[in-house]
Enzyme design. Structure first.
Site, mmCIF file in Angstrom:
data_model
loop_
_atom_site.group_PDB
_atom_site.id
_atom_site.type_symbol
_atom_site.label_atom_id
_atom_site.label_comp_id
_atom_site.label_asym_id
_atom_site.label_seq_id
_atom_site.Cartn_x
_atom_site.Cartn_y
_atom_site.Cartn_z
ATOM 1 N N ASP A 68 0.861 -1.193 0.000
ATOM 2 C CA ASP A 68 0.000 0.000 0.000
ATOM 3 C C ASP A 68 0.894 1.239 0.000
ATOM 4 O OD1 ASP A 68 -1.808 2.016 0.569
ATOM 5 O OD2 ASP A 68 -2.157 1.373 2.649
ATOM 6 N N ASN A 123 -0.220 4.507 -0.838
ATOM 7 C CA ASN A 123 -0.864 5.783 -0.505
ATOM 8 C C ASN A 123 -1.553 5.779 0.860
ATOM 9 O OD1 ASN A 123 -3.147 4.310 -0.958
ATOM 10 N ND2 ASN A 123 -4.019 5.629 -2.532
ATOM 11 N N ASP A 133 -4.033 3.916 2.342
ATOM 12 C CA ASP A 133 -5.473 3.759 2.586
ATOM 13 C C ASP A 133 -5.829 2.325 2.999
ATOM 14 O OD1 ASP A 133 -5.089 2.436 0.224
ATOM 15 O OD2 ASP A 133 -6.549 3.571 -0.942
ATOM 16 N N ASP A 139 -1.606 -0.890 -3.920
ATOM 17 C CA ASP A 139 -1.794 -0.072 -5.122
ATOM 18 C C ASP A 139 -0.508 -0.072 -5.948
ATOM 19 O OD1 ASP A 139 -0.033 1.757 -3.825
ATOM 20 O OD2 ASP A 139 -1.749 2.524 -2.697
ATOM 21 N N ASP A 144 -8.545 -15.293 -18.337
ATOM 22 C CA ASP A 144 -9.444 -15.818 -17.304
ATOM 23 C C ASP A 144 -10.530 -16.699 -17.942
ATOM 24 O OD1 ASP A 144 -10.240 -15.609 -14.440
ATOM 25 O OD2 ASP A 144 -12.085 -14.776 -15.283
ATOM 26 N N GLU A 175 -6.084 -19.813 -18.448
ATOM 27 C CA GLU A 175 -6.711 -20.516 -17.342
ATOM 28 C C GLU A 175 -7.791 -21.376 -17.981
ATOM 29 O OE1 GLU A 175 -9.347 -20.010 -13.312
ATOM 30 O OE2 GLU A 175 -9.877 -18.959 -15.133
HETATM 31 C C1 NOJ Z 1 -10.771 -17.345 -12.223
HETATM 32 C C2 NOJ Z 1 -10.130 -16.376 -11.285
HETATM 33 O O1 NOJ Z 1 -8.835 -16.820 -10.978
HETATM 34 C C3 NOJ Z 1 -11.027 -16.301 -10.072
HETATM 35 O O2 NOJ Z 1 -10.413 -15.584 -9.029
HETATM 36 C C4 NOJ Z 1 -12.338 -15.703 -10.473
HETATM 37 O O3 NOJ Z 1 -13.226 -15.729 -9.376
HETATM 38 C C5 NOJ Z 1 -12.971 -16.474 -11.630
HETATM 39 N N1 NOJ Z 1 -12.035 -16.813 -12.653
HETATM 40 C C6 NOJ Z 1 -14.079 -15.664 -12.277
HETATM 41 O O4 NOJ Z 1 -13.547 -14.603 -13.006
#
Ligand code: NOJ
Length: 548
Positions: free
Chosen positions: A25, A27, A29, A33, A209, A264
């Site tokens: 962190d 800044n 808060d 960041d 993702d 992923e």
């Molecule tokens: C995979 C991500 O690693 C996870 O953290 C997320 O909840 C799901 N995809 C949905 O985006």
């Protein structure tokens, strides 16, 4: 004679996963960041990684830790905004670190302008999502039987602008994460543009993702009770998704140097994974078995064999990870009795209340696992805090837990927050240098007792987990170059060679004598008197070799 083209950097890289809100962190808060991250870049360079993967940094209501993106062409002001991100990419590059960011194409946030327009009735905007009429009388039942990955139905009913109950929309995750319709050309065009937006800003690649989820089976048929996470399901892994990645690859290849994708991708049938790794699609996919495999020799050997066979078939390198922000940290997984083959997130978390963890044991095994994973061919991903040997924080009070899995399970499943706790940098009590003095408490509570695990404390200790990771990531560059060849051993000992280096991991019940003519270049724990103790790994080099 021209010299052979060197292999691209990513084929053997060590990549550090940064969860920016939990890293540092700057800044004051209580939330990490990009100011904090920029200030700690020298720490990451010194750790010896080649690249950073930053989890979603976009503006987000933070329902799912940033995986609910409200604007793909900006950075959350709470993290410092776009200018800060551009400065971060420049400074990382100056230190020789590549930068991967996360792209979340399966769903947007419900706060995204597209979804807001869809709710307001804009037909073109609605067609970018998966709105469907309900079943049953008055459309009161969801359009199909799909379950959300976070629990509960995958559908939420909307209210029409005139106040009457309207159609339902699909969300494979939380209701605040509506799924996009990837059969819509506008969606495809939008993401090609988003990729270019970040590539033009110097980003070296993306972690994709839910790469297997973008396209759903046409007609959205019932899953007929199949478990979305483990079985073939019409919500995942449809052949049409590969068209998407072919188009993405063309964009990435048009840059100099070409940009990179890591998927992923969870597929129910492992033989379908190589399709994502065809030469005109994604460059690599995470090897996810180590996130759940038991600390046992047989299961680990099978995982390695399978991954190397996929790498051989596809030409894509194995991308190893022992942990990430979605799973129980390995120190804790290894601190309890081990599953016969593998556990799951749910089975791990379900036993927290009933089995006391032996964290010293878990940490010893996690250190051995680090020497195993960093010795394997391919890339290795290191999740922030893993290099400090952090354990899962199991006792975060329910009211402080933010992961939607916790609330959607009715509080039964603690969820993933325990692996996302802000890092300890220095000092003996929270915030352990995570925030400047006088800041509010970090966004997730840190536990007592992390003083000895802080970066500052571990930098003073040559036997610390941090020192082990630094040494492993450095030596790996020179010691782990050849192909992997198994060495015949007794049960319980995993042994392989990489060129002249030999790697031993002792999963067995007894210490084993080390081979003659070799000496230890690096060991995960004390290995006195020529034996390798239980739950210990060692990298061995011929007596005459001088590893540098
Ligand atoms: C995979 C991500 O690693 C996870 O953290 C997320 O909840 C799901 N995809 C949905 O985006």
């Amino acid at each position: 004679m021209t010299s052979p083209t060197p292999a691209p950097w990513w084929r053997t890289a060590a990549v550090y996963q940064v969860l920016p809100r939990s890293f540092a962190d700057g800044n004051g808060d209580g939330v990490g960041d990009l100011i904090g991250l920029r200030a700690r870049l020298p720490y990451l360079a010194e750790l010896g990684v080649d690249a950073l993967w930053v989890t979603p940094w976009y503006p987000s209501p933070m329902v799912d830790n940033g995986y609910d993106v409200a604007d793909y062409r900006d950075v959350d002001p709470a993290l410092g905004g776009l200018a800060e991100a551009e400065a971060f990419v420049r400074e990382a590059h100056d230190l020789g670190l590549r930068v991967l960011v996360d792209i979340v194409p399966n769903h947007t946030s419900d706060a995204h302008a597209w979804f807001q327009a869809a709710l307001a009735g804009d037909a073109a905007a609605r067609a970018r999502y998966l709105f469907r009429p309900g079943r049953g009388e008055g459309g009161a039942l969801p359009p199909n039987d799909w379950e959300s990955c976070f629990g509960g139905p995958s559908w939420t009913r909307t209210i029409d602008p005139d106040g009457r109950p309207g159609e339902w929309y699909l969300h494979s995750f939380a209701p605040e994460q509506p799924d996009l319709d990837w059969r819509n050309p506008e969606v495809r065009a939008e993401f090609l543009d988003v990729l270019r937006f970040w590539f033009d800003r110097g980003v070296d690649g993306f972690r994709v993702d839910v790469a297997h989820g973008l396209v759903k089976e046409a007609g959205l048929p019932d899953g007929l009770g199949r478990d979305r996470r483990t079985e073939e399901h019409p919500g995942w892994d449809q052949d049409e998704v590969h068209e998407v990645y072919r188009a993405w690859r063309e964009v990435a290849d048009a840059y100099d140097p070409p940009r990179v994708f890591v998927a992923e991708a969870w597929v129910a049938r492992p033989e379908r994974l190589p399709m994502y790794l065809r030469p005109d699609e994604l460059h690599m996919a995470f090897e996810f078995e180590p996130l759940h495999v038991a600390w046992r020799e047989g299961p680990w050997r099978r995982v390695i064999e399978r991954s190397l066979a996929t790498a051989e078939l596809t030409g894509a390198p194995s991308a190893w990870a022992l942990t990430n922000h979605d799973v129980v940290r390995q120190v804790t997984r290894y601190a309890r009795s081990q599953w016969p083959e593998r556990g799951t997130n749910e089975t791990e978390r379900a036993r927290w209340g009933s089995e006391v963890p032996d964290l010293a044991l878990g940490r010893a095994r996690a250190r051995a696992a680090a020497l195993l994973s960093t010795a394997l061919p391919g890339l290795v991903y290191v999740y922030e805090g893993e290099e400090l040997g952090l354990q899962e924080v199991e006792d975060i009070p329910s009211a402080r837990r933010l992961d939607p899995i916790h609330a959607r399970s009715g509080g039964r499943d603690p969820g993933r927050d325990g692996s996302r706790v802000p890092l300890p940098w220095s000092g003996d009590s929270p915030p352990y240098g995570f925030s400047p003095p006088g800041s509010p408490e970090p966004w997730l509570p840190q536990p007592p007792g992390w003083g000895p695990l802080t970066v500052a404390a571990q930098e003073q200790d040559p036997d610390s987990t941090l020192a082990l990771y630094r040494r492993a990531l450095g030596l790996r560059r020179t010691l782990m170059t050849g192909p992997l060849e198994w060495c015949p051993t007794d049960d319980g000992l995993l042994a392989f060679a990489r060129g002249t280096t030999v790697v031993w991991v002792n999963f067995g019940p007894d210490a084993v004598p080390l081979p003659a003519g070799m000496r230890i270049a690096l060991a995960s724990g004390p290995a006195p008197d020529g034996v390798l103790p239980v739950d210990t790994a060692a990298w061995l080099v011929p007596d005459e070799e001088d590893p540098r």
